[in-house]
Design a protein around this motif. Structure first.
Motif, PDB file in Angstrom:
ATOM      1  N   PRO A  68       0.833  -1.214   0.000  1.00  0.00           N
ATOM      2  CA  PRO A  68       0.000   0.000   0.000  1.00  0.00           C
ATOM      3  C   PRO A  68       0.867   1.264   0.000  1.00  0.00           C
ATOM      4  N   PHE A  69       0.230   2.390  -0.184  1.00  0.00           N
ATOM      5  CA  PHE A  69       0.910   3.682  -0.084  1.00  0.00           C
ATOM      6  C   PHE A  69       0.051   4.605   0.776  1.00  0.00           C
ATOM      7  N   LEU A  70       0.675   5.663   1.271  1.00  0.00           N
ATOM      8  CA  LEU A  70       0.003   6.594   2.174  1.00  0.00           C
ATOM      9  C   LEU A  70      -0.186   7.932   1.461  1.00  0.00           C
ATOM     10  N   VAL A  71      -1.349   8.525   1.625  1.00  0.00           N
ATOM     11  CA  VAL A  71      -1.628   9.861   1.092  1.00  0.00           C
ATOM     12  C   VAL A  71      -1.850  10.807   2.263  1.00  0.00           C
ATOM     13  N   VAL A  72      -1.119  11.924   2.286  1.00  0.00           N
ATOM     14  CA  VAL A  72      -1.248  12.915   3.359  1.00  0.00           C
ATOM     15  C   VAL A  72      -1.531  14.274   2.724  1.00  0.00           C
ATOM     16  N   ILE A  73      -2.677  14.863   3.064  1.00  0.00           N
ATOM     17  CA  ILE A  73      -3.017  16.212   2.624  1.00  0.00           C
ATOM     18  C   ILE A  73      -3.127  17.068   3.876  1.00  0.00           C
ATOM     19  N   ALA A  74      -2.309  18.091   3.973  1.00  0.00           N
ATOM     20  CA  ALA A  74      -2.240  18.874   5.210  1.00  0.00           C
ATOM     21  C   ALA A  74      -2.365  20.370   4.922  1.00  0.00           C
ATOM     22  N   HIS A  75      -3.301  21.006   5.606  1.00  0.00           N
ATOM     23  CA  HIS A  75      -3.485  22.454   5.552  1.00  0.00           C
ATOM     24  C   HIS A  75      -3.646  22.970   6.982  1.00  0.00           C
ATOM     25  N   ALA A  76      -3.575  24.271   7.160  1.00  0.00           N
ATOM     26  CA  ALA A  76      -3.787  24.856   8.481  1.00  0.00           C
ATOM     27  C   ALA A  76      -5.242  24.662   8.884  1.00  0.00           C
ATOM     28  N   GLY A  77      -5.466  23.861   9.915  1.00  0.00           N
ATOM     29  CA  GLY A  77      -6.819  23.654  10.413  1.00  0.00           C
ATOM     30  C   GLY A  77      -7.471  22.362   9.967  1.00  0.00           C
ATOM     31  N   ASP A  78      -6.990  21.742   8.907  1.00  0.00           N
ATOM     32  CA  ASP A  78      -7.586  20.471   8.491  1.00  0.00           C
ATOM     33  C   ASP A  78      -6.540  19.613   7.782  1.00  0.00           C
ATOM     34  N   GLY A  79      -6.795  18.338   7.763  1.00  0.00           N
ATOM     35  CA  GLY A  79      -5.883  17.410   7.114  1.00  0.00           C
ATOM     36  C   GLY A  79      -6.592  16.110   6.785  1.00  0.00           C
ATOM     37  N   PHE A  80      -5.958  15.304   5.934  1.00  0.00           N
ATOM     38  CA  PHE A  80      -6.542  14.035   5.517  1.00  0.00           C
ATOM     39  C   PHE A  80      -5.410  13.029   5.339  1.00  0.00           C
ATOM     40  N   HIS A 105      -1.920  21.037  15.791  1.00  0.00           N
ATOM     41  CA  HIS A 105      -2.560  20.439  14.606  1.00  0.00           C
ATOM     42  C   HIS A 105      -1.602  19.463  13.908  1.00  0.00           C
ATOM     43  N   VAL A 106      -0.350  19.877  13.756  1.00  0.00           N
ATOM     44  CA  VAL A 106       0.654  18.999  13.133  1.00  0.00           C
ATOM     45  C   VAL A 106       0.826  17.731  13.957  1.00  0.00           C
ATOM     46  N   GLY A 107       0.811  17.878  15.290  1.00  0.00           N
ATOM     47  CA  GLY A 107       0.941  16.699  16.147  1.00  0.00           C
ATOM     48  C   GLY A 107      -0.200  15.725  15.968  1.00  0.00           C
ATOM     49  N   LYS A 108      -1.421  16.232  15.795  1.00  0.00           N
ATOM     50  CA  LYS A 108      -2.579  15.358  15.581  1.00  0.00           C
ATOM     51  C   LYS A 108      -2.451  14.592  14.263  1.00  0.00           C
ATOM     52  N   ILE A 109      -2.011  15.287  13.210  1.00  0.00           N
ATOM     53  CA  ILE A 109      -1.829  14.607  11.914  1.00  0.00           C
ATOM     54  C   ILE A 109      -0.715  13.575  12.010  1.00  0.00           C
ATOM     55  N   ARG A 110       0.379  13.950  12.712  1.00  0.00           N
ATOM     56  CA  ARG A 110       1.509  13.030  12.842  1.00  0.00           C
ATOM     57  C   ARG A 110       1.094  11.748  13.581  1.00  0.00           C
ATOM     58  N   LYS A 146      -8.845   5.557   6.156  1.00  0.00           N
ATOM     59  CA  LYS A 146      -8.881   7.005   5.929  1.00  0.00           C
ATOM     60  C   LYS A 146      -9.238   7.714   7.245  1.00  0.00           C
ATOM     61  N   ARG A 147      -8.709   8.927   7.374  1.00  0.00           N
ATOM     62  CA  ARG A 147      -8.956   9.680   8.607  1.00  0.00           C
ATOM     63  C   ARG A 147      -8.825  11.179   8.323  1.00  0.00           C
ATOM     64  N   GLU A 148      -9.824  11.929   8.708  1.00  0.00           N
ATOM     65  CA  GLU A 148      -9.753  13.388   8.605  1.00  0.00           C
ATOM     66  C   GLU A 148      -9.322  13.966   9.939  1.00  0.00           C
ATOM     67  N   VAL A 149      -8.577  15.057   9.894  1.00  0.00           N
ATOM     68  CA  VAL A 149      -8.102  15.730  11.103  1.00  0.00           C
ATOM     69  C   VAL A 149      -8.504  17.205  11.009  1.00  0.00           C
ATOM     70  N   HIS A 150      -9.167  17.706  12.042  1.00  0.00           N
ATOM     71  CA  HIS A 150      -9.595  19.103  12.045  1.00  0.00           C
ATOM     72  C   HIS A 150      -9.168  19.772  13.347  1.00  0.00           C
ATOM     73  N   SER A 151      -8.715  21.000  13.226  1.00  0.00           N
ATOM     74  CA  SER A 151      -8.298  21.779  14.403  1.00  0.00           C
ATOM     75  C   SER A 151      -8.755  23.223  14.225  1.00  0.00           C
ATOM     76  N   SER A 152      -8.889  23.909  15.348  1.00  0.00           N
ATOM     77  CA  SER A 152      -9.263  25.325  15.310  1.00  0.00           C
ATOM     78  C   SER A 152      -8.001  26.173  15.324  1.00  0.00           C
ATOM     79  N   ILE A 153      -7.746  26.863  14.208  1.00  0.00           N
ATOM     80  CA  ILE A 153      -6.560  27.722  14.105  1.00  0.00           C
ATOM     81  C   ILE A 153      -7.012  29.117  13.704  1.00  0.00           C
ATOM     82  N   LYS A 154      -6.538  30.107  14.449  1.00  0.00           N
ATOM     83  CA  LYS A 154      -6.936  31.492  14.191  1.00  0.00           C
ATOM     84  C   LYS A 154      -6.425  31.960  12.834  1.00  0.00           C
ATOM     85  N   SER A 155      -7.165  32.855  12.223  1.00  0.00           N
ATOM     86  CA  SER A 155      -6.718  33.475  10.975  1.00  0.00           C
ATOM     87  C   SER A 155      -5.533  34.390  11.259  1.00  0.00           C
TER      88      SER A 155
END
Length: 320
Positions: free
Chosen positions: A197-209, A253-258, A221-230
């Motif tokens: 298999p292979f892993l797909v990581v999509i990471a943005h400020a406040g959300d990730g997949f 947020h990065v720690g949750k995705i990691r 599959k797993r979605e990751v969401h965090s509250s980050i101020k603008s």
């Protein structure tokens, strides 16, 4: 017997010997002529067969080109775009996994009378042989521009009928350079096997997949969401305090995705396909030992796993 009789007998014997010799020579010449005629017949048949093979190759190539043009015109069936590469005299298409395998079946079916079909597999950052670059200098820029991460496959016909440059979604692991009466498409097909298999990581400020998949299916599959101020626009002390709080939220947020990545790495994926915010991706993979392939995945996908999988498996094909 008198003198004249003996002389006549010798003459007859000599004539008979000459006749026998001439008959032998005639048989030899006859056999030689028949062999020459047979060789000429085989040569004529070979030429006709070669002409027929060239005709078949042209028809197959034209059929493939019509297929690509039809798909490009309708923007369906896996052909997502067709465009020229800047500064290069070649055409570029992106095709789905299904369309790629359809094209590979056509390429694999081609046969040549002589060893004029060249198969080349290049690992990342490798370049085509000098002989090919001398004839097609645009290939060097194309390979450097498009195939840096994964390498590429080249299917080239010395009769100038087939010229394909294929950039797969996953790296070429073993270089190949061969000339034969057929193309070798098997190494390219094996890149899509389901063994690893292979892993797909999509990471943005406040959300990730994060998604674990094979070329055929999504496994996890797993979605990751965090509250980050603008971002703060005002200056002074309040801005510095705001930025410190925002940095802390991003680290959390990065720690949750990691954590999600660490769990899925237990399945031993062969590659990691990463997309998103460059800064966050850099923090995520500072110590990662797996092969990481950076892609610009469509941000409008909204984390639909099947669509993401199809986009990850997209292959680029160039004709030159």
């Amino acid at each position: 017997m008198d003198l004249f009789g003996r002389k006549r007998d010798r003459t007859i014997a000599q004539l008979e010997e000459t006749i026998a010799r001439l008959r032998d020579e005639n048989e030899i010449l006859k056999e030689r002529f028949e062999r020459m005629a047979e060789r000429e017949k085989r040569a004529l048949a070979a030429r006709q067969e070669a002409h027929e093979e060239v005709k078949r190759l042209k028809e197959k190539l034209q059929s493939w080109r019509r297929m690509v043009e039809r798909e490009d015109a309708s923007n369906a069936g896996g052909i997502s775009s067709a465009s020229g590469v800047s500064g290069l005299s070649l055409r570029r298409y992106t095709v789905s996994k299904a369309k790629l395998f359809e094209i590979l079946r056509v390429v694999a079916s081609i046969r040549a009378e002589r060893e004029t079909l060249q198969t080349i597999y290049l690992q990342p950052r490798a370049l085509p042989p000098e002989s090919l670059l001398h004839e097609y200098p645009q290939l060097e820029k194309a390979v450097k521009t498009l195939a840096t991460e994964t390498g590429c496959a080249i299917f080239h016909d010395h009769n100038h009928i087939i010229h394909l440059l294929i950039i797969p979604p996953f790296p070429i692991t073993h270089p190949i350079h061969q000339e034969s009466t057929e193309f070798d498409t098997e190494p390219l097909s094996r890149l899509f096997d389901n063994t690893h298999p292979f892993l797909v990581v999509i990471a943005h400020a406040g959300d990730g997949f994060v998604m674990l998949a094979t070329p055929n299916e999504v496994l996890l599959k797993r979605e990751v969401h965090s509250s980050i101020k603008s971002k703060h626009t005002k200056g002074g002390w309040s801005q510095r305090r705001f930025e410190r709080l925002r940095e802390e939220e991003i680290r959390h947020h990065v720690g949750k995705i990691r954590d999600v990545i660490r769990t899925m790495l237990e399945e031993k994926p062969r590659y990691i396909v990463a997309s998103g915010d460059k800064r966050i991706l850099k923090e995520l993979f500072t110590e990662e030992k797996n092969v990481i392939l950076y892609r610009k995945l469509d941000s409008t996908i909204e984390y639909v796993p099947e669509k993401i999988l199809r986009e990850v498996l997209t292959t680029t094909i160039c004709t030159y």
